[in-house]
Design an enzyme around this catalytic site. Structure first.
Site, PDB file in Angstrom:
ATOM      1  CE1 TYR A 194      -4.262  -1.234  -0.298  1.00 16.26           C
ATOM      2  CE2 TYR A 194      -3.336  -3.001   1.028  1.00 16.26           C
ATOM      3  CZ  TYR A 194      -4.337  -2.511   0.193  1.00 16.26           C
ATOM      4  OH  TYR A 194      -5.387  -3.318  -0.152  1.00 16.26           O
ATOM      5  CG  HIS A 217     -14.344   0.394  -3.387  1.00 13.65           C
ATOM      6  ND1 HIS A 217     -14.141   0.218  -4.742  1.00 13.65           N
ATOM      7  CD2 HIS A 217     -15.552  -0.165  -3.121  1.00 13.65           C
ATOM      8  CE1 HIS A 217     -15.164  -0.426  -5.263  1.00 13.65           C
ATOM      9  NE2 HIS A 217     -16.034  -0.663  -4.294  1.00 13.65           N
TER      10      HIS A 217
END
Length: 313
Positions: A77, A131
């Site tokens: 990430y 999301h």
């Protein structure tokens, strides 16, 4: 000498009919997808074969991956955060942010996690992230409710810094100079201990995690509730714009159908004419095929005026 003038971005008759409807619309929904970010040049986080290194997204974007190896998950990430920050919001992001100041009854639902709408100045109360966001973080401790929005620090902690030389092939500079694929496994990822990951400033012991929706997790209840309340409390919806997404899966498809049931006309902006909403196109709808960064500012121009390029100032 033959004229080399380019055709208009949007056919004049379609632009006129859309502009007239937009000007008279008071309640507007917009649904955003990855095609909007592609117009900013945001590269995919996957390399050859749909992999990041040797991992699929399903290997890393799950609560079970986090429980097994939070250091690896954060490296994945952190790379995505780094790549998102390497590009700028495009004129479509800016135009949509500007529209919020002209149409109070305008709500944007985004399936994107890249933070480009936020960086373009889209007000958070008018932007609902289905999301989550790469740039939101929250405490992973079950009992702690700490959340932080729009943390654009890169790297979020020193241990996650991406080198800008050739020692790490996932760095932007290394990819440019060596033309290596991000799924190349020629250089091992470092192991990062729990103590070097970002920790919660509130409870002091929980590790912060990316504020995205992982596989196996429910969509954020507060976001879904806000969107549902907006739709249910609106006697009529005049327009829904579907930008950079086919809106063919839940919940995107349901929002198009719900808006239609409340009287909305549908405007699609997409590179691929085959990417229609699940319910298809109907008489009175618009399909603007092409680059969202060019089309969106043009179709909103009658309300918001000219759209400038992005500036951080």
């Amino acid at each position: 000498m033959a004229s080399t003038a380019r055709p208009p971005v949007v056919p004049a008759d379609e632009l006129k009919s859309f502009s007239e409807h937009l000007q008279s619309s008071t309640t507007i929904l917009t649904l955003l997808g990855a095609g909007l970010s592609a117009s900013s040049g945001l590269p995919t986080f996957r390399g050859a074969g749909g992999l990041w290194r040797t991992h699929t997204a399903q290997d890393l974007a799950t609560p079970w991956a986090w429980a097994r190896d939070p250091g690896l998950v954060w490296q994945f990430y952190n790379y995505r955060r780094h790549m998102a920050l390497s590009v700028q919001p495009n004129r479509a992001h800016i135009a949509l942010a500007n529209l919020t100041h002209h149409k109070p009854g305008f709500l944007t639902l985004s399936q994107n996690v890249d933070g480009l709408s936020q960086r373009a100045g889209h007000p958070l109360d008018k932007l609902k992230l289905l999301h989550g966001s790469l740039f939101d973080v929250k405490c992973s401790d079950f009992w702690c409710k700490y959340k932080e929005q729009n943390n654009f620090t890169d790297p979020i902690v020193p241990a996650l810094a991406i080198p800008t030389d050739e020692t790490d092939i996932t760095s932007n500079e290394a990819r440019r100079t060596r033309e290596l694929d991000i799924s190349d496994t020629g250089v091992d990822l470092p192991e990062i201990s729990l103590r070097d990951l970002p920790h919660c400033p509130e409870c002091k012991h929980g590790v912060l995690r990316p504020g995205v929706v992982w596989f196996g997790e429910a969509l954020p209840a507060d976001v879904i509730s806000t969107v549902d309340n907006f739709i249910q409390s609106s006697p009529k919806i005049d327009l829904i714009m579907v930008i950079g997404t086919s809106a063919s899966v839940y919940p995107a498809a349901s929002y198009v159908d719900t808006a239609r049931a409340k009287g909305a006309r549908v405007a699609v902006v997409n590179m691929d004419r085959n990417d229609e909403p699940a319910s298809g196109m109907m008489e009175g709808d618009w399909f603007f095929a092409g680059d969202a960064a060019q089309i969106v500012p043009e179709i909103l121009k009658s309300v918001i005026g000219e759209t400038p390029e992005y500036s951080e100032l």
